[in-house]
Design a protein around this motif. Structure first.
Motif, PDB file in Angstrom:
ATOM      1  N   ASN A  43      25.227  66.699  52.181  1.00 42.94           N
ATOM      2  CA  ASN A  43      24.161  67.637  51.902  1.00 42.94           C
ATOM      3  C   ASN A  43      23.328  66.853  50.837  1.00 42.94           C
ATOM      4  N   HIS A  46      22.911  68.722  47.775  1.00 42.54           N
ATOM      5  CA  HIS A  46      24.095  69.040  46.980  1.00 42.54           C
ATOM      6  C   HIS A  46      25.266  67.987  47.183  1.00 42.54           C
ATOM      7  N   THR A  72      30.274  71.857  50.043  1.00 47.77           N
ATOM      8  CA  THR A  72      29.004  71.322  50.341  1.00 47.77           C
ATOM      9  C   THR A  72      28.562  70.274  51.455  1.00 47.77           C
TER      10      THR A  72
END
Length: 205
Positions: A43, A46, A72
């Motif tokens: 991500n 993140h 994440t």
């Protein structure tokens, strides 16, 4: 030493491929156990701090990073068996494991970054081979961590079933203890019969 970054992924995002999977394998050199691959889609908002080639991290740091990745990112790990290694060869088997890891992701990626110099046969999405990818791409580094931890834990389990070979410490690699145990204890069902040290013991004159 430079550390992996997100540059490669960003250049692919700019081409319209938003779900980029980093793919890496571990376990091509051992005499025993499967070859293991992981595919990870990070991500971008993140990304865990400190991602690096798994070989450059302590076991404790690897474990902490995998925990962060599981929270994440999208992570998929898959294996190719000893039988598949012996039937095909270790390179093809590692590519089979990579394809399985990609297929195991919750949602198919748009693009794959493959550690190494070859794109596996059978890829159904655009892909790029990246030599020393785990040192260049954060997604591939993340995959290297997931693959290594998963395979190491599996070899610890197998070590309990077949004590004496030291798989909990050598992960199936040909350490001195492992080579001596092969001579003294023989070949297990988890040994790669196509690998020369194992083959030589099975077919001694």
């Amino acid at each position: 030493m430079s550390k992996p970054d997100f540059t490669l992924e960003q250049s692919i995002h700019a081409q319209g491929f938003l779900r980029v999977a980093g793919v890496d394998e571990v376990g091509r050199g051992p005499l025993a156990g499967p070859v293991t691959a992981a595919a990870v889609i990070l991500n971008p908002a993140h990304i865990p701090e400190g991602l690096n080639d798994s070989k450059k991290l302590t076991p404790k740091r690897r474990a902490a990073l995998l925990d962060a990745l599981l929270e994440t990112a999208e992570v998929s790990v898959a294996h190719a068996s000893v039988e598949e290694i012996d039937t095909h060869n270790i390179l093809r088997a590692s590519h089979i494991a990579m394809l399985r890891a990609i297929e195991g992701l919750p949602t198919p990626p748009d693009y794959a970054l493959i550690d190494g110099s070859m794109i596996p046969n059978g890829m159904t999405i655009p892909a790029q081979a990246v030599v020393k990818g785990d040192a260049l791409s954060l997604s591939i580094a993340a995959a290297s961590i997931a693959a290594k931890i998963t395979r190491d834990l599996l070899m610890v389990e197998l070590a309990q079933q077949f004590p004496g070979y030291g798989w909990d410490r050598n992960a199936g690699y040909p350490s001195k203890q492992h080579r001596e145990a092969l001579q003294n204890l023989g070949v297990t069902p988890h040994h790669r019969r196509s690998f020369k040290p194992v083959h030589n013991i099975l077919y001694q004159d």
